[in-house]
Design a protein around this motif. Structure first.
Motif, PDB file in Angstrom:
ATOM      1  N   LYS A   1       0.823  -1.210   0.000  1.00 35.67           N
ATOM      2  CA  LYS A   1       0.000   0.000   0.000  1.00 35.67           C
ATOM      3  C   LYS A   1       0.857   1.260   0.000  1.00 35.67           C
ATOM      4  N   GLU A   2       1.975   1.218   0.743  1.00 33.59           N
ATOM      5  CA  GLU A   2       2.853   2.390   0.800  1.00 33.59           C
ATOM      6  C   GLU A   2       3.438   2.704  -0.577  1.00 33.59           C
ATOM      7  N   ASN A   3       3.894   1.668  -1.278  1.00 33.37           N
ATOM      8  CA  ASN A   3       4.499   1.885  -2.590  1.00 33.37           C
ATOM      9  C   ASN A   3       3.458   2.328  -3.616  1.00 33.37           C
ATOM     10  N   ILE A   4       2.253   1.753  -3.533  1.00 34.99           N
ATOM     11  CA  ILE A   4       1.189   2.130  -4.462  1.00 34.99           C
ATOM     12  C   ILE A   4       0.790   3.588  -4.254  1.00 34.99           C
ATOM     13  N   PHE A   5       0.791   4.034  -3.005  1.00 35.70           N
ATOM     14  CA  PHE A   5       0.455   5.429  -2.726  1.00 35.70           C
ATOM     15  C   PHE A   5       1.510   6.367  -3.306  1.00 35.70           C
ATOM     16  N   ILE A   6       2.761   5.920  -3.312  1.00 36.49           N
ATOM     17  CA  ILE A   6       3.849   6.761  -3.805  1.00 36.49           C
ATOM     18  C   ILE A   6       3.925   6.752  -5.322  1.00 36.49           C
ATOM     19  N   LYS A   7       3.771   5.583  -5.930  1.00 31.72           N
ATOM     20  CA  LYS A   7       3.950   5.481  -7.379  1.00 31.72           C
ATOM     21  C   LYS A   7       3.227   4.262  -7.935  1.00 31.72           C
ATOM     22  N   ASN A   8       3.201   4.166  -9.250  1.00 34.11           N
ATOM     23  CA  ASN A   8       2.578   3.024  -9.911  1.00 34.11           C
ATOM     24  C   ASN A   8       3.372   1.761  -9.617  1.00 34.11           C
TER      25      ASN A   8
ATOM     26  N   LYS B   1       3.448  10.570   2.538  1.00 37.02           N
ATOM     27  CA  LYS B   1       2.687  11.568   1.779  1.00 37.02           C
ATOM     28  C   LYS B   1       3.612  12.513   1.017  1.00 37.02           C
ATOM     29  N   LEU B   2       4.632  13.002   1.696  1.00 37.94           N
ATOM     30  CA  LEU B   2       5.551  13.940   1.057  1.00 37.94           C
ATOM     31  C   LEU B   2       6.327  13.272  -0.078  1.00 37.94           C
ATOM     32  N   GLU B   3       6.677  12.006   0.104  1.00 37.85           N
ATOM     33  CA  GLU B   3       7.394  11.288  -0.958  1.00 37.85           C
ATOM     34  C   GLU B   3       6.508  11.131  -2.188  1.00 37.85           C
ATOM     35  N   SER B   4       5.244  10.841  -1.962  1.00 36.80           N
ATOM     36  CA  SER B   4       4.300  10.710  -3.070  1.00 36.80           C
ATOM     37  C   SER B   4       4.093  12.043  -3.782  1.00 36.80           C
ATOM     38  N   LEU B   5       3.914  13.116  -3.003  1.00 35.95           N
ATOM     39  CA  LEU B   5       3.710  14.441  -3.591  1.00 35.95           C
ATOM     40  C   LEU B   5       4.941  14.919  -4.348  1.00 35.95           C
ATOM     41  N   LYS B   6       6.124  14.586  -3.838  1.00 40.35           N
ATOM     42  CA  LYS B   6       7.368  14.971  -4.498  1.00 40.35           C
ATOM     43  C   LYS B   6       7.474  14.318  -5.869  1.00 40.35           C
ATOM     44  N   ARG B   7       7.111  13.040  -5.939  1.00 37.25           N
ATOM     45  CA  ARG B   7       7.151  12.332  -7.218  1.00 37.25           C
ATOM     46  C   ARG B   7       6.112  12.897  -8.188  1.00 37.25           C
ATOM     47  N   ALA B   8       4.909  13.171  -7.682  1.00 38.17           N
ATOM     48  CA  ALA B   8       3.846  13.707  -8.536  1.00 38.17           C
ATOM     49  C   ALA B   8       4.226  15.075  -9.099  1.00 38.17           C
ATOM     50  N   LYS B   9       4.904  15.867  -8.300  1.00 38.98           N
ATOM     51  CA  LYS B   9       5.346  17.189  -8.768  1.00 38.98           C
ATOM     52  C   LYS B   9       6.423  17.056  -9.837  1.00 38.98           C
ATOM     53  N   LYS B  10       7.347  16.117  -9.629  1.00 44.17           N
ATOM     54  CA  LYS B  10       8.442  15.920 -10.571  1.00 44.17           C
ATOM     55  C   LYS B  10       7.941  15.426 -11.925  1.00 44.17           C
ATOM     56  N   LEU B  11       7.022  14.465 -11.914  1.00 45.17           N
ATOM     57  CA  LEU B  11       6.552  13.861 -13.163  1.00 45.17           C
ATOM     58  C   LEU B  11       5.455  14.661 -13.853  1.00 45.17           C
TER      59      LEU B  11
END
Length: 333
Positions: A164-171, A266-276
């Motif tokens: 669940k943690e990895n899915i929340f962060i990325k595909n 949460k911050l790791e997921s948001l950081k990736r979403a901002k980058k991509l």
């Protein structure tokens, strides 16, 4: 006996890709026993339905598979033009046999995007994996060849990516064309969420992982081969290249699952979403993250207060009903 239904949703006039790439790869499969194909027309142009119907007759004759892979074309009768979710669900619903409901446990859905393709042994290896397992197989995921121009990146889903943690962060490397899922499981987790314009695969897989945590007799299998060719093309009109749809999908995804994870995740997921995707959450002038909720956020005022104390730089807004402007509940200074 196992039954497989291949589901291909097509839209945006990608009919040539549907026949030259996706459907051709289905008809080239080494396994064809009890395999049906459903093409879901989700095009805005009504003419495409007739074009698809005519081309289907031609390709069945050309590839000499009149007696294999029985194929039907249906219209999307649910949410239209919305990332394929309504189209996929329309096809899945048409698979239900009301006279034999127990058949759902031996029925599998194999999804394929109209601009992707399978290696010839894809279905055969999925079936072999099921036959070699004594438990109910909920989902099978193989590796993907992620093709961008002339570059190929191999992506492999596994137990580590399917948390669940990895899915929340990325595909988790499960996306549409390598999704092979049991029909009963698919309906048990609520099918595709038709309110989301993007991030639909992550949303479905998140609910799948939550479901199998409670159902220990359901097994998830991984095939360590790249059997799916996923083509990333900026020139094609698709969700991954539509910024507005991507942002809408991420907004809803975060709204659904943010409460399950700590600040670091949460911050790791948001950081990736901002980058991509250059994604930015709801923000105010001081760059505080906003959470917009309905009346039943947390259930109690004490829960709301604790939530805000535990999460810095968060503003919680309450929306009494959709369409109304949210009221400020708490703000961290």
């Amino acid at each position: 006996m196992l039954k497989i239904t291949v589901i291909i949703a097509t839209s945006n006039g990608r009919t040539d890709l549907l026949f030259n790439r996706a459907l051709r790869s289905v008809y080239n499969q080494t396994y064809s026993k009890n395999v049906n194909v459903i093409i879901v027309d989700d095009n805005k142009d009504e003419v495409q339905y007739n074009i698809i119907n005519d081309k289907l007759k031609m390709i069945k004759q050309t590839m000499k598979c009149k007696n294999k892979f029985p194929t039907k074309i249906i219209k999307n009768n649910r949410t239209k033009f919305h990332s394929g979710t309504g189209a996929w669900n329309s096809a899945a619903l048409s698979c239900i046999d009301l006279k034999n409901l127990d058949s759902v446990y031996r029925h599998y859905l194999a999804f394929l995007d109209d601009d992707d393709e399978w290696e010839n042994s894809y279905l055969e290896k999925c079936i072999n994996s099921i036959n070699n397992n004594k438990y109910l197989v909920g989902l099978i995921a193989c590796g993907i060849n992620f093709i961008n121009d002339n570059n190929i990146k191999k992506l492999y889903p596994n137990e580590k990516t399917l948390t669940k943690e990895n899915i929340f962060i990325k595909n988790p490397h499960i996306q549409g064309s390598n999704l092979f899922i049991n029909l009963w499981v698919f309906f048990s987790i609520g099918c595709f969420d038709e309110s989301i314009k993007s991030t639909t695969d992550r949303d479905l897989i998140m609910r799948y992982v939550e479901f199998v945590e409670c159902k220990h007799n359901i097994k998830t299998l991984f095939i360590n081969d790249t059997l799916v060719n996923y083509f990333y093309d900026n020139q094609i009109n698709r969700v991954t290249t539509n910024k507005e749809s991507k942002i809408q999908g991420l907004n809803l995804f975060y709204r659904k699952y943010s409460s399950l994870f700590n600040k670091k995740i949460k911050l790791e997921s948001l950081k990736r979403a901002k980058k991509l995707f250059n994604y930015k959450p709801y923000e105010n002038k001081e760059n505080k993250i906003l959470f917009i909720t309905n009346d039943n956020f947390g259930g109690t005022r004490q829960f709301e207060e604790n939530f805000v104390k535990e999460h810095e730089h968060i503003i919680v807004l309450r929306r009494h009903s959709y369409g109304e402007r949210p009221d400020l509940i708490y703000e961290i200074k």
